[in-house]
Write a protein that holds these residues in place. Sequence first.
Motif, mmCIF file in Angstrom:
data_model
loop_
_atom_site.group_PDB
_atom_site.id
_atom_site.type_symbol
_atom_site.label_atom_id
_atom_site.label_comp_id
_atom_site.label_asym_id
_atom_site.label_seq_id
_atom_site.Cartn_x
_atom_site.Cartn_y
_atom_site.Cartn_z
ATOM 1 N N THR A 43 18.815 -8.959 52.788
ATOM 2 C CA THR A 43 17.781 -9.993 52.817
ATOM 3 C C THR A 43 17.296 -10.280 51.392
ATOM 4 O O THR A 43 17.717 -9.649 50.436
ATOM 5 C CB THR A 43 16.599 -9.580 53.700
ATOM 6 N N GLY A 44 16.397 -11.241 51.261
ATOM 7 C CA GLY A 44 15.884 -11.607 49.941
ATOM 8 C C GLY A 44 16.677 -12.749 49.331
ATOM 9 O O GLY A 44 17.759 -13.118 49.787
ATOM 10 N N ILE A 45 16.131 -13.313 48.274
ATOM 11 C CA ILE A 45 16.675 -14.536 47.692
ATOM 12 C C ILE A 45 18.077 -14.345 47.117
ATOM 13 O O ILE A 45 18.908 -15.249 47.157
ATOM 14 C CB ILE A 45 15.711 -15.097 46.610
ATOM 15 N N TRP A 46 18.389 -13.140 46.616
ATOM 16 C CA TRP A 46 19.688 -12.931 45.995
ATOM 17 C C TRP A 46 20.813 -12.957 47.025
ATOM 18 O O TRP A 46 21.909 -13.443 46.743
ATOM 19 C CB TRP A 46 19.695 -11.631 45.199
ATOM 20 N N PHE A 47 20.540 -12.463 48.237
ATOM 21 C CA PHE A 47 21.565 -12.504 49.272
ATOM 22 C C PHE A 47 21.515 -13.805 50.078
ATOM 23 O O PHE A 47 22.401 -14.055 50.885
ATOM 24 C CB PHE A 47 21.446 -11.296 50.204
ATOM 25 N N ASP A 48 20.503 -14.635 49.831
ATOM 26 C CA ASP A 48 20.397 -15.931 50.492
ATOM 27 C C ASP A 48 21.006 -17.022 49.614
ATOM 28 O O ASP A 48 21.984 -17.678 49.997
ATOM 29 C CB ASP A 48 18.934 -16.231 50.804
ATOM 30 N N LEU A 49 20.468 -17.214 48.421
ATOM 31 C CA LEU A 49 20.944 -18.275 47.531
ATOM 32 C C LEU A 49 21.951 -17.766 46.503
ATOM 33 O O LEU A 49 22.767 -18.536 45.997
ATOM 34 C CB LEU A 49 19.749 -18.917 46.820
ATOM 35 N N GLY A 50 21.906 -16.464 46.206
ATOM 36 C CA GLY A 50 22.837 -15.891 45.241
ATOM 37 C C GLY A 50 24.302 -16.128 45.566
ATOM 38 O O GLY A 50 25.086 -16.456 44.661
ATOM 39 N N HIS A 102 25.778 -18.632 46.883
ATOM 40 C CA HIS A 102 26.161 -19.977 46.445
ATOM 41 C C HIS A 102 26.346 -20.017 44.923
ATOM 42 O O HIS A 102 27.341 -20.530 44.413
ATOM 43 C CB HIS A 102 25.084 -20.991 46.839
ATOM 44 N N LEU A 103 25.345 -19.509 44.219
ATOM 45 C CA LEU A 103 25.389 -19.541 42.753
ATOM 46 C C LEU A 103 26.588 -18.771 42.222
ATOM 47 O O LEU A 103 27.291 -19.225 41.312
ATOM 48 C CB LEU A 103 24.091 -18.962 42.189
ATOM 49 N N VAL A 104 26.835 -17.577 42.779
ATOM 50 C CA VAL A 104 27.936 -16.751 42.304
ATOM 51 C C VAL A 104 29.275 -17.414 42.603
ATOM 52 O O VAL A 104 30.153 -17.495 41.732
ATOM 53 C CB VAL A 104 27.878 -15.342 42.937
ATOM 54 N N ASP A 105 29.451 -17.904 43.816
ATOM 55 C CA ASP A 105 30.724 -18.521 44.177
ATOM 56 C C ASP A 105 31.037 -19.705 43.271
ATOM 57 O O ASP A 105 32.172 -19.856 42.797
ATOM 58 C CB ASP A 105 30.704 -18.962 45.635
ATOM 59 N N GLN A 106 30.046 -20.535 43.012
ATOM 60 C CA GLN A 106 30.274 -21.686 42.146
ATOM 61 C C GLN A 106 30.598 -21.244 40.723
ATOM 62 O O GLN A 106 31.498 -21.798 40.079
ATOM 63 C CB GLN A 106 29.041 -22.597 42.161
ATOM 64 N N LEU A 127 22.461 -17.600 36.216
ATOM 65 C CA LEU A 127 22.212 -17.972 37.605
ATOM 66 C C LEU A 127 20.767 -17.651 37.934
ATOM 67 O O LEU A 127 20.332 -16.504 37.795
ATOM 68 C CB LEU A 127 23.162 -17.209 38.534
ATOM 69 N N HIS A 128 20.026 -18.640 38.376
ATOM 70 C CA HIS A 128 18.587 -18.447 38.575
ATOM 71 C C HIS A 128 18.170 -19.012 39.929
ATOM 72 O O HIS A 128 18.572 -20.110 40.306
ATOM 73 C CB HIS A 128 17.803 -19.149 37.463
ATOM 74 N N ALA A 129 17.332 -18.249 40.636
ATOM 75 C CA ALA A 129 16.782 -18.703 41.917
ATOM 76 C C ALA A 129 15.337 -18.257 42.028
ATOM 77 O O ALA A 129 15.003 -17.121 41.667
ATOM 78 C CB ALA A 129 17.597 -18.141 43.084
#
Length: 365
Positions: free
Chosen positions: A175-182, A184-188, A229-231
């Motif tokens: 859970t948390g923002i890194w496993f939610d939006l991270g 996407h950022l990492v894959d891109q 990478l920032h969220a």
Amino acid sequence: MSPSSHQPPLNVALVGYGYAGKLFHAALIDATPGLRLQVIGSNRPDAVHADRPDAVVCAPDAAATHADVDLVVIAAPNDRHAPLAEAALRAGKHVVVDKPFTVTLAQARHLARVARERGRLLSVFQNRRWDSDFLGVQATLASGAIGDAMHVEAHFDRYRPQVRARWREQAGQGTGIWFDLGPHLVDQALQLLGLPDAVSASFARQRPGAETPDWAHVVLQAGERRAILHASMLVAGGAPRWVLHGTLGSFIKHRMDQQEAQLLAGMKPGAQGWGVDDDVGCLIDGATSAETEVPTPAGDQRAYYAAVRDAILGQRANPVPPVQALAVMAVLEAAVAAAETGTAVVPDLTDAERADWLAARESAS
């Protein structure tokens, strides 16, 4: 985007009917010729039937192994991805897993092995590869307009100052923002720059009552190149979605793709205006400082499911093969370790996994 006219549609089970399942997966599956959403696995059948009165609704575990389906889509909470996906694979189903692939790298490796043993397609829903802003960045880099990209900065920010009562924001595994939006950022970033040599990171809980990190700042090192990478959940008005600096100039794209907003507004994928992005990119020439507006291509996340359909039919490659999702998991874990230790961490990928990742990238290009 249409399959062979004599090919019967592939029956699909969607496991999970929350935000991702209902908003993204159900809508995109409905809009993809050759796929038929047949079964929905949910513990809230009334909510499903309110939208889909004729749907076959059963418990998530039953949907994952349902006899009448060819493809199972896992959009359940993150910690349920691995067990549900494994059950579906062992039942002979093709499987799509929402991001993140799993909550640990070990689970990702295990699922990839099961898929190979069973000879089934296993893919991960990295839908943001088909976002307008990312397609614009890819086109700019391919054009050579900024030369070699040395600094790639990607933001995925929101303004949600109140912690909400949902599993993504509660304490727990994955859970948390890194496993939610991270993811996407990492894959891109991996698609743009390749596998990183090392990862450094910092996480924070900035909102009152936050149980999990809601701010993430991660740096990927690839030789002398850097991806930032920032969220954050506390960005009102937003920051530029992309900032790229290269040996010949820079590129800035302010707003992100609008498909999520369009879905929230009730637009059907493929309707007139779907994926259109009127926010142009700004190309800055390094020698003259001249600025040029660069039109942004339309996004279309339906392309992911069209590719999955065709891959199952043996007509083209898996759009997001397990080795690519496994690499994302390795970077996600490396960032967690880096934040805990305060040191840069090398992603835990074997030589064989790195070679397979490169092969998958080359076959897609």
